[in-house]
Design a protein around this motif. Structure first.
Motif, PDB file in Angstrom:
ATOM      1  N   PHE A 353       0.840  -1.199   0.000  1.00  0.00           N
ATOM      2  CA  PHE A 353       0.000   0.000   0.000  1.00  0.00           C
ATOM      3  C   PHE A 353       0.877   1.252   0.000  1.00  0.00           C
ATOM      4  CE2 PHE A 353      -2.582   3.356   1.773  1.00  0.00           C
ATOM      5  CZ  PHE A 353      -3.794   3.167   1.116  1.00  0.00           C
ATOM      6  N   PRO A 354       0.630   2.154  -0.901  1.00  0.00           N
ATOM      7  CA  PRO A 354      -0.361   2.077  -1.978  1.00  0.00           C
ATOM      8  C   PRO A 354       0.084   1.102  -3.063  1.00  0.00           C
ATOM      9  CG  PRO A 354       0.925   4.069  -2.207  1.00  0.00           C
ATOM     10  CD  PRO A 354       1.355   3.452  -0.911  1.00  0.00           C
ATOM     11  N   PRO A 355      -0.848   0.520  -3.790  1.00  0.00           N
ATOM     12  CA  PRO A 355      -0.475  -0.422  -4.844  1.00  0.00           C
ATOM     13  C   PRO A 355       0.265   0.304  -5.956  1.00  0.00           C
ATOM     14  CG  PRO A 355      -2.813   0.077  -4.944  1.00  0.00           C
ATOM     15  CD  PRO A 355      -2.310   0.689  -3.679  1.00  0.00           C
ATOM     16  N   PRO A 356       1.300  -0.305  -6.505  1.00  0.00           N
ATOM     17  CA  PRO A 356       2.074   0.361  -7.554  1.00  0.00           C
ATOM     18  C   PRO A 356       1.326   0.377  -8.880  1.00  0.00           C
ATOM     19  CG  PRO A 356       2.896  -1.851  -7.235  1.00  0.00           C
ATOM     20  CD  PRO A 356       1.836  -1.641  -6.193  1.00  0.00           C
ATOM     21  N   SER A 357       1.597   1.387  -9.688  1.00  0.00           N
ATOM     22  CA  SER A 357       1.061   1.445 -11.043  1.00  0.00           C
ATOM     23  C   SER A 357       1.925   0.583 -11.959  1.00  0.00           C
ATOM     24  CB  SER A 357       1.058   2.887 -11.543  1.00  0.00           C
ATOM     25  OG  SER A 357       2.394   3.374 -11.630  1.00  0.00           O
ATOM     26  N   MET A 358       1.448   0.329 -13.162  1.00  0.00           N
ATOM     27  CA  MET A 358       2.229  -0.461 -14.108  1.00  0.00           C
ATOM     28  C   MET A 358       3.510   0.259 -14.497  1.00  0.00           C
ATOM     29  SD  MET A 358       1.725  -3.521 -14.898  1.00  0.00           S
ATOM     30  CE  MET A 358       3.008  -3.410 -16.138  1.00  0.00           C
ATOM     31  N   GLU A 359       3.466   1.580 -14.490  1.00  0.00           N
ATOM     32  CA  GLU A 359       4.677   2.348 -14.782  1.00  0.00           C
ATOM     33  C   GLU A 359       5.733   2.107 -13.718  1.00  0.00           C
ATOM     34  OE1 GLU A 359       6.014   6.978 -15.699  1.00  0.00           O
ATOM     35  OE2 GLU A 359       3.922   6.468 -15.260  1.00  0.00           O
ATOM     36  N   ASP A 378      -3.203  -9.548 -19.731  1.00  0.00           N
ATOM     37  CA  ASP A 378      -4.201  -9.723 -18.669  1.00  0.00           C
ATOM     38  C   ASP A 378      -3.646  -9.329 -17.302  1.00  0.00           C
ATOM     39  OD1 ASP A 378      -5.971 -10.605 -20.562  1.00  0.00           O
ATOM     40  OD2 ASP A 378      -5.560 -12.738 -20.225  1.00  0.00           O
ATOM     41  N   LEU A 379      -2.411  -9.747 -17.020  1.00  0.00           N
ATOM     42  CA  LEU A 379      -1.809  -9.407 -15.729  1.00  0.00           C
ATOM     43  C   LEU A 379      -1.604  -7.895 -15.603  1.00  0.00           C
ATOM     44  CD1 LEU A 379       0.866 -12.254 -15.352  1.00  0.00           C
ATOM     45  CD2 LEU A 379      -1.201 -11.930 -13.981  1.00  0.00           C
ATOM     46  N   CYS A 380      -1.169  -7.264 -16.682  1.00  0.00           N
ATOM     47  CA  CYS A 380      -0.961  -5.810 -16.661  1.00  0.00           C
ATOM     48  C   CYS A 380      -2.287  -5.079 -16.438  1.00  0.00           C
ATOM     49  CB  CYS A 380      -0.320  -5.348 -17.965  1.00  0.00           C
ATOM     50  SG  CYS A 380       1.386  -5.893 -18.184  1.00  0.00           S
ATOM     51  N   SER A 381      -3.336  -5.546 -17.111  1.00  0.00           N
ATOM     52  CA  SER A 381      -4.643  -4.909 -16.960  1.00  0.00           C
ATOM     53  C   SER A 381      -5.161  -5.053 -15.536  1.00  0.00           C
ATOM     54  CB  SER A 381      -5.639  -5.532 -17.939  1.00  0.00           C
ATOM     55  OG  SER A 381      -5.229  -5.327 -19.279  1.00  0.00           O
ATOM     56  N   ALA A 382      -4.918  -6.210 -14.916  1.00  0.00           N
ATOM     57  CA  ALA A 382      -5.365  -6.434 -13.544  1.00  0.00           C
ATOM     58  C   ALA A 382      -4.624  -5.526 -12.560  1.00  0.00           C
ATOM     59  CB  ALA A 382      -5.185  -7.895 -13.168  1.00  0.00           C
ATOM     60  N   ILE A 383      -3.304  -5.372 -12.761  1.00  0.00           N
ATOM     61  CA  ILE A 383      -2.509  -4.497 -11.886  1.00  0.00           C
ATOM     62  C   ILE A 383      -2.944  -3.042 -12.064  1.00  0.00           C
ATOM     63  CG2 ILE A 383      -0.189  -3.595 -11.486  1.00  0.00           C
ATOM     64  CD1 ILE A 383       0.890  -6.375 -12.125  1.00  0.00           C
ATOM     65  N   SER A 384      -3.191  -2.642 -13.304  1.00  0.00           N
ATOM     66  CA  SER A 384      -3.644  -1.269 -13.571  1.00  0.00           C
ATOM     67  C   SER A 384      -5.015  -1.016 -12.944  1.00  0.00           C
ATOM     68  CB  SER A 384      -3.701  -1.013 -15.078  1.00  0.00           C
ATOM     69  OG  SER A 384      -2.416  -1.085 -15.657  1.00  0.00           O
ATOM     70  N   ALA A 385      -5.910  -2.017 -13.030  1.00  0.00           N
ATOM     71  CA  ALA A 385      -7.242  -1.871 -12.446  1.00  0.00           C
ATOM     72  C   ALA A 385      -7.167  -1.708 -10.936  1.00  0.00           C
ATOM     73  CB  ALA A 385      -8.100  -3.072 -12.806  1.00  0.00           C
ATOM     74  N   LYS A 386      -6.249  -2.441 -10.319  1.00  0.00           N
ATOM     75  CA  LYS A 386      -6.052  -2.355  -8.862  1.00  0.00           C
ATOM     76  C   LYS A 386      -5.562  -0.952  -8.475  1.00  0.00           C
ATOM     77  CE  LYS A 386      -3.641  -4.766  -5.104  1.00  0.00           C
ATOM     78  NZ  LYS A 386      -2.676  -5.849  -4.786  1.00  0.00           N
ATOM     79  N   TYR A 390      -7.579   2.133  -6.395  1.00  0.00           N
ATOM     80  CA  TYR A 390      -6.986   2.830  -5.259  1.00  0.00           C
ATOM     81  C   TYR A 390      -7.058   4.347  -5.452  1.00  0.00           C
ATOM     82  CZ  TYR A 390      -3.128   5.210  -2.913  1.00  0.00           C
ATOM     83  OH  TYR A 390      -2.373   6.108  -2.213  1.00  0.00           O
ATOM     84  N   ARG A 391      -6.721   4.819  -6.662  1.00  0.00           N
ATOM     85  CA  ARG A 391      -6.766   6.255  -6.937  1.00  0.00           C
ATOM     86  C   ARG A 391      -8.187   6.801  -6.836  1.00  0.00           C
ATOM     87  NH1 ARG A 391      -2.634   8.760  -9.635  1.00  0.00           N
ATOM     88  NH2 ARG A 391      -3.931  10.582  -9.211  1.00  0.00           N
ATOM     89  N   LYS A 392      -9.147   6.002  -7.285  1.00  0.00           N
ATOM     90  CA  LYS A 392     -10.537   6.435  -7.208  1.00  0.00           C
ATOM     91  C   LYS A 392     -10.992   6.542  -5.759  1.00  0.00           C
ATOM     92  CE  LYS A 392     -15.164   5.324  -8.951  1.00  0.00           C
ATOM     93  NZ  LYS A 392     -15.981   4.372  -9.755  1.00  0.00           N
ATOM     94  N   ALA A 393     -10.561   5.562  -4.934  1.00  0.00           N
ATOM     95  CA  ALA A 393     -10.918   5.599  -3.521  1.00  0.00           C
ATOM     96  C   ALA A 393     -10.309   6.832  -2.837  1.00  0.00           C
ATOM     97  CB  ALA A 393     -10.453   4.320  -2.832  1.00  0.00           C
ATOM     98  N   CYS A 394      -9.061   7.154  -3.195  1.00  0.00           N
ATOM     99  CA  CYS A 394      -8.411   8.341  -2.634  1.00  0.00           C
ATOM    100  C   CYS A 394      -9.153   9.617  -3.041  1.00  0.00           C
ATOM    101  CB  CYS A 394      -6.956   8.412  -3.098  1.00  0.00           C
ATOM    102  SG  CYS A 394      -5.887   7.145  -2.400  1.00  0.00           S
ATOM    103  N   TYR A 395      -9.579   9.647  -4.293  1.00  0.00           N
ATOM    104  CA  TYR A 395     -10.293  10.821  -4.794  1.00  0.00           C
ATOM    105  C   TYR A 395     -11.614  11.015  -4.057  1.00  0.00           C
ATOM    106  CZ  TYR A 395     -12.749  13.908  -8.045  1.00  0.00           C
ATOM    107  OH  TYR A 395     -13.448  14.945  -8.589  1.00  0.00           O
ATOM    108  N   LEU A 396     -12.360   9.924  -3.880  1.00  0.00           N
ATOM    109  CA  LEU A 396     -13.640  10.019  -3.183  1.00  0.00           C
ATOM    110  C   LEU A 396     -13.446  10.425  -1.727  1.00  0.00           C
ATOM    111  CD1 LEU A 396     -15.466   6.885  -4.650  1.00  0.00           C
ATOM    112  CD2 LEU A 396     -15.827   9.286  -5.247  1.00  0.00           C
TER     113      LEU A 396
END
Length: 453
Positions: A353-359, A378-386, A390-396
């Motif tokens: 935490f926080p989860p890393p971005s694909m970059e 598929d793995l990259c998309s799953a990591i990006s979604a995670k 997290y970013r959306k939760a921080c924004y809210l």
């Protein structure tokens, strides 16, 4: 002696027209350091004891009824640099200010005169830049402290007068400023409102050391663009769009006897790109145009206004290495698919935490992100979604905090007998930018309704 009949002349005297706003003359028109239009707005607002945001909303909103909302700084903070540029925002604002101040030369505070030759791509900064030494010198010599148009250009990194890098971060609060903000004031930070004319020890230590060749190149850029801006009032009419194409053709003919490939190779320009420029199908960016002029040992003003100079093409300037070196390519042979796959799976199930971005994941693996995505989509998309979740939760969470903050601030202002306008509320918010959020604005409207105001 005047006769009685002459003394009784009841004709009304000729009264010159009066301007709605103060007739403040812009600084430096016809010089290298001509004032910018956004800087002029800030000075005009200061003369009326108003914030620039208030001046735009109260005086220009009725004159400029535009869909893009150029009089509402909250909507265009990141795009205020365009007010100094070549487009409709600069044209509309300069014309409106000319009508309100009766100053007829305000379009010279923009790049409108060169609109047919300068592409808007990477032309203007969105973040304010300044020279602390210039501010300090103007203040000590009782000169007007203002914002030169030269500083708003993306390619200008150094002050040609003091030969030092332009600052973009306030040495007091550490924040960056937009080109034109609600509380903009020449010479002062729009965040903390501290004086920017004194370079602190912290800022001095952050300056990077560059080579003499790089410094000469940067100073040449600032000087040659300054000459172009100084010439603007002398330009009788805008130059045609094909002026650059004709100039390039002429130099290619003179330098390499029409051999476009040799010309492109010597100037380190892709041949196809040069061909498009010569055909007039696209325009070079200002940065590319400056590189060409530097290599040809000619100012950008002479390149656009005069004929071909007599020059030995193969004795031209060479750009500093850092200006032309490309990013190192990732060695595809070193790509260990098994290792990468295992690391991606570990990241996907980890509780970091926080989860890393694909970059960030690609940086840790020292691999190209696109190469990883090609092998493990598929793995990259799953990591990006995670990471996005997290970013959306921080924004809210930030929105919820700002709603509570807005409520508390509104109550305090109401108790003090002050009407809680958006401007007043934003001044006390820890993150005033969130006031543009619909939920936060609705919270402000709700508490106003509850208070009956």
């Amino acid at each position: 002696m005047l006769t009685i009949e002459q003394l009784w002349d009841l004709k009304l005297p000729l009264i010159p027209p009066r301007s709605r706003l103060y007739h403040i003359e812009p600084v430096g028109v016809g010089t290298l350091l001509v004032e910018s239009l956004t800087g002029y707005v800030a000075r005009l607002a200061e003369a009326h004891c108003l914030r620039p945001g208030v001046l735009l909303e109260r005086e220009l909103a009725s004159v400029l009824n535009k869909a893009y909302g150029c009089t509402n700084l909250h909507k265009i903070y990141r795009f205020t640099g365009a007010l100094n540029g070549t487009g409709v925002m600069a044209a509309d604002l300069s014309q409106a200010l000319q009508n309100l101040t009766l100053c007829e030369n305000l379009h010279f505070l923009t790049l409108l005169s060169w609109s047919k030759l300068l592409t808007s791509r990477n032309l203007l900064r969105s973040i304010r830049a300044w020279c602390p030494a210039c501010y300090k010198n103007w203040y000590k010599t009782n000169q007007v402290v203002y914002e030169p148009l030269l500083w708003s250009l993306e390619v200008v990194k150094f002050c040609s007068v003091h030969k030092q890098k332009l600052s973009q971060q306030c040495p007091h609060c550490g924040h960056k400023n937009y080109t034109l903000a609600w509380r903009s004031r020449p010479g002062y930070c729009s965040k903390c409102e501290e004086w920017l004319g004194a370079e602190t020890e912290i800022e001095f230590c952050t300056h990077q050391v560059i080579s003499q060749a790089e410094l000469e190149f940067e100073i040449w850029i600032a000087t040659t663009i300054g000459e172009l801006l100084a010439y603007t009032p002398s330009l009788e009419s805008p130059l045609p769009k094909d002026r650059i194409a004709k100039a390039l053709y002429a130099y290619i003919e003179q330098a390499t006897e029409g051999n476009m490939a040799v010309f492109a190779r010597q100037l380190q320009i892709p041949k196809n790109t040069l061909w498009l420029w010569c055909k007039g199908q696209s325009l070079p960016s200002l940065k590319s145009l400056l590189k060409i002029c530097y290599c040809l040992k000619i100012s950008i003003l002479n390149f656009l206004m005069e004929g071909v100079e007599s020059t030995n093409f193969f004795q031209t300037h060479r750009l500093p290495p850092t200006q032309v070196e490309s990013k190192p390519r990732v060695n595809s042979k070193a790509f260990d698919a098994d290792k990468v796959e295992q690391y991606l799976k570990t990241m996907l199930i980890s509780n970091e935490f926080p989860p890393p971005s694909m970059e960030e994941v690609a940086r840790r693996l020292s691999c190209d992100r696109r190469a990883i995505f090609r092998h493990f989509r598929d793995l990259c998309s799953a990591i990006s979604a995670k990471y996005i979740q997290y970013r959306k939760a921080c924004y809210l969470e930030n929105v919820e905090i700002c709603c509570k903050e807005v409520r508390d601030i509104t109550l305090k202002l109401h108790n003090l007998g002050q009407y809680p306008t958006e401007a007043r509320v934003s001044e006390f918010m820890s993150k005033p930018g969130y006031l543009r959020n619909k939920i936060v604005r609705a919270a402000l409207g709700q508490i106003r309704h509850e208070l009956g105001i």
